[in-house]
Design an enzyme around this catalytic site. Structure first.
Site, PDB file in Angstrom:
ATOM      1  N   GLU A  80      11.323   4.909 -16.100  1.00  0.00           N
ATOM      2  CA  GLU A  80      10.098   4.584 -16.843  1.00  0.00           C
ATOM      3  C   GLU A  80       8.903   4.289 -15.945  1.00  0.00           C
ATOM      4  O   GLU A  80       7.830   3.951 -16.431  1.00  0.00           O
ATOM      5  CB  GLU A  80      10.359   3.375 -17.763  1.00  0.00           C
ATOM      6  CG  GLU A  80      11.406   3.664 -18.828  1.00  0.00           C
ATOM      7  CD  GLU A  80      11.507   2.591 -19.911  1.00  0.00           C
ATOM      8  OE1 GLU A  80      10.854   1.529 -19.775  1.00  0.00           O
ATOM      9  OE2 GLU A  80      12.237   2.828 -20.885  1.00  0.00           O
TER      10      GLU A  80
ATOM     11  N   ASP B 241      10.652  -6.150 -35.968  1.00  0.00           N
ATOM     12  CA  ASP B 241      10.624  -5.888 -34.519  1.00  0.00           C
ATOM     13  C   ASP B 241       9.350  -5.150 -34.120  1.00  0.00           C
ATOM     14  O   ASP B 241       9.372  -4.284 -33.262  1.00  0.00           O
ATOM     15  CB  ASP B 241      11.878  -5.106 -34.077  1.00  0.00           C
ATOM     16  CG  ASP B 241      11.967  -4.922 -32.567  1.00  0.00           C
ATOM     17  OD1 ASP B 241      11.398  -5.759 -31.841  1.00  0.00           O
ATOM     18  OD2 ASP B 241      12.581  -3.939 -32.132  1.00  0.00           O
TER      19      ASP B 241
ATOM     20  N   CYS C 186      24.078  -0.723 -27.661  1.00  0.00           N
ATOM     21  CA  CYS C 186      24.291   0.067 -26.438  1.00  0.00           C
ATOM     22  C   CYS C 186      25.080   1.352 -26.692  1.00  0.00           C
ATOM     23  O   CYS C 186      24.834   2.376 -26.063  1.00  0.00           O
ATOM     24  CB  CYS C 186      25.041  -0.770 -25.396  1.00  0.00           C
ATOM     25  SG  CYS C 186      24.058  -2.137 -24.751  1.00  0.00           S
TER      26      CYS C 186
HETATM   27 CA    CA Z   1      11.460  -6.428 -29.689  1.00  0.00          CA
END
Ligand code: CA
Length: 705
Positions: free
Chosen positions: A85, A324, A633
């Site tokens: 990233e 979120d 995950c």
């Molecule tokens: Ca978050």
């Protein structure tokens, strides 16, 4: 001959001056505050290139008329196969980049010759508390040092010439619930960093450190602590914490509160403000611990005094966040003509799907416009920017699932945007991806791991080809050139899947972006015409940058598929077409003709599970536990992406003892799969095994159709 005292002093001064001159003009001259304020045209000195985080380069040797001659000048293989990233920085002919596991590498930026490498040796067991892969977004440069923040919560200062450690300190509250993936920034000679962790038991903060010693200069906690202890220890931010505490319910501090500062940090010299974004409140489901309320200062942009860290203003983009909707995305500052007036604005495109334009000095809302389909809100108040929330989106009240647009991955995630002052467009890497939310029943916070208060099992992708195909069709990506003044897209490019790379714009009327499908592309900045592309062999999530040495312009990009989209999204993980990680730094220039080695063939895995011989109740319980502890995950519905093991294919599901040795016994601790014995018992591990066998058989049956 004996020198007089005076002549000795003069000689010593001359030597000191000469030494200073060598340091100034040697191989590595220090990065200064003046350079950070006014970045030399050929350099890229901080994560977003400059304090304003515009990611716009004035270089135009590579331009719309010759970009078709761009070729590979050099490349470097990375020694990790996880998401990449980072944005490389370039100063004085040296390129600095981080790779997965927070490793730093320095290269001769012209030739690609490796100069040094640094490995902070992050314990691989850290992976279990990293929501979104072992990624790192880059370094900061200042003086004679390079600063990197490691996944396990350390801030480390390195010698710019050698990569050796000068100092290292842990800057998170504990190493059980926090990780760092973001790039530090240096502002007025101090190193700034926050952390990630709002899906665990974390309390968000950003802090400033002395670059010479690592001593903390100031800290701003983004959410209040326990009121019973008073807010005096917040110092200059006491009043800001008293105000914030009124916006929370129940004992929010017991779970930390969230609001982590995991990416954006922008400095505005004109107002001397540091602007940063904050993450979701913890847990996502506000009823799970009774934290209901706006939950300040989560899902907000906050501005603090750069010298003291004192609160100046905040703008909460998502009050009472339950989806979120982190506001951590990059914040870009620019002067823009709005309504015939020059306005000094912050531009922000957070996860929640609206492009916000705020006055930098006051935080006053200027505009907020959805740039993707939005169903969680029905509109924004034209004066305050506060959203009206769709009652169905309050899933903890309805008790039903709510499929939100945008979803938890966000209409825009960490992938950096770019603003071109030439076109006036904000280039936004955009995701069109829904997410199903359903409150967990009788949820209790554990002492360990992923902690969001949702039922991931009830809304997991069904083993149904039509449902999967429908979801795939509806899940795509775009590159959007957003006309900030006219509040509409100037142009858009449709992309196969979400989680494409960040963006670079240049004075050569070019915009560069890599795709999840592994194509590195140049478009015209004004019209979005595709002019050039390069097959990079692996999906690209990082952002490109550009620099110049000896009169030649280079364009660099870190290639390597991974990150949250790959590890968490199940059957949708490879929607963009990447399918694998081949991590490399690639550098391009005009007239170059470098070639990559041929890629290895793709793996074809065939499901061959043992027969399911458990009970349905056991598999259901296993599915619920999988949804809470494993899916983040190993993927939704037990379908993994390309980085983490796909448990449907694992030989261990054939043996209760083998799986127990891993899940309870911690046998694969050193690979990031820690023991879950703090949360799970042996019968739980067996229930998860039964769920995995059931899922594998379901998908084997689907594959044979
Ligand atoms: Ca978050």
């Amino acid at each position: 001959m004996r020198m007089s005292f005076v002549s000795r002093m003069v000689a010593a001064s001359a030597l000191a001056l000469a030494a200073g001159a060598v340091a100034q003009s040697g191989a590595i001259a220090g990065v200064t505050e003046a350079m950070l304020r006014n970045v030399p045209a050929g350099e890229w000195l901080s994560y977003g290139r400059d304090y304003a985080e515009q990611r716009f380069s004035p270089l135009k040797q590579v331009n719309e008329y010759n970009v078709d001659q761009l070729g590979l000048a050099w490349f470097a293989e990375m020694d990790t196969a996880r998401g990449q990233e980072a944005t490389p920085l370039v100063h004085d002919g040296v390129l600095y980049v981080t790779t997965a596991w927070s490793m730093v590498k320095a290269y001769d930026a012209k030739t690609g010759k490796p100069l040094w490498a640094f490995d902070p040796k992050v314990p691989r067991s850290t992976l279990y508390r990293a929501c979104c892969d072992a990624v790192n977004r880059g370094v900061a440069l200042y003086g004679d040092k390079v600063f990197v923040a490691a996944l396990d919560g350390r801030l480390i200062a390195l010698d710019q010439k050698t990569g050796s450690v000068i100092w290292s300190k842990t800057v998170v509250a504990n190493q059980t619930d926090y990780t760092i993936t973001g790039a530090p920034r240096v502002v007025k000679g101090r190193v700034l960093i926050g952390s990630a962790g709002s899906e665990y038991k974390a309390r968000g903060s950003i802090s400033a450190y002395d670059p010479e010693t690592g001593k903390e200069v100031w800290r701003f906690n983004t959410v209040p602590g326990n009121p019973a202890q008073g807010f005096g220890k917040e110092g200059v931010n006491k009043a800001a914490h008293e105000a914030a505490a009124k916006t929370w319910g129940n004992k929010w501090w017991e779970l930390g509160g969230g609001g982590t500062v995991w990416d954006s940090i922008t400095y505005d010299p004109e107002t001397n403000l540091v602007l940063f974004g904050t993450g979701n409140a913890e847990p996502w489901n506000p009823a799970a611990n009774g934290r209901e309320g706006d939950s300040l200062y989560t899902s907000s942009i906050v501005a603090v005094n750069a010298d003291t860290g004192q609160y100046v203003w905040h703008f909460q983009e998502t009050p009472e966040d339950r989806w979120d909707f982190d506001s951590d995305q990059q914040i870009t500052v620019a002067d823009v003509m709005i309504g015939g007036q020059k306005r000094h604005v912050a531009m922000h495109a957070p996860k929640n799907g609206h492009v916000y334009v705020l006055d930098v000095k006051t935080g006053k809302f200027i505009s907020g416009t959805p740039w993707v389909p939005v169903n969680w809100a029905t509109g924004l108040d034209p004066e305050t920017g506060r959203p009206s929330i769709n009652p169905e989106a309050r899933y903890e009240k309805t008790g039903k699932a709510f499929i939100s647009l945008p979803g938890a991955v966000g209409a825009h995630s960490w992938q950096p945007q770019s603003y071109s002052p030439k076109t006036g467009y904000l280039y936004i890497p955009t995701n069109l991806a829904a997410y199903p939310y359903m409150a967990a029943k009788d949820w209790k916070a554990g002492s360990f791991g992923w902690s969001i208060g949702l039922d991931g099992y009830a809304v997991a992708m069904p083993a149904d080809l039509k449902a999967q195909d429908d979801a795939k069709v509806a899940t795509t990506g775009q590159l959007v050139a957003w006309d900030v003044v006219n509040k509409k897209p100037a142009w858009k490019v449709d992309l196969l899947g979400p989680s494409n790379g960040g963006v670079l714009s240049t004075a050569g009327n070019l915009v560069f972006q890599g795709t999840a499908g592994g194509e590195f592309v140049a478009y015209t900045a004004d019209k979005g015409e595709k002019l050039w592309s390069f097959p990079a062999q692996s999906g690209i999530i990082a952002a490109p940058m550009t620099y110049a040495i000896d009169g030649e312009q280079y364009v660099a990009i870190l290639v390597g598929w991974g990150g949250v989209w790959d590890v968490a999204t199940g059957v949708l993980a490879n929607k963009g077409g990447a399918g694998r990680n081949i991590s490399r730094l690639m550098v391009f220039k005009l007239g170059a003709s470098g070639q990559l080695p041929a890629p290895p063939p793709m793996n074809q895995m065939v499901l061959d599970p043992p027969p399911f011989n458990g009970t349905l109740a056991q598999a259901t319980k296993g599915g619920q536990l999988y949804g809470r502890y494993c899916a983040m995950c190993h993927g939704d519905a037990a379908i993994s992406g390309s980085l983490n093991p796909d448990l449907r294919h694992s030989g261990t599901i054939g043996s209760a003892e083998a799986l127990k040795a891993i899940v309870i016994g911690g046998q694969l601790h050193e690979m990031g799969m820690v023991s879950f014995k703090a949360a799970l018992k042996a019968p739980d591990a067996e229930a998860i095994r039964m769920y995995l066998i059931k899922r594998a058989n379901e998908d084997k049956a689907l594959a044979s159709r």
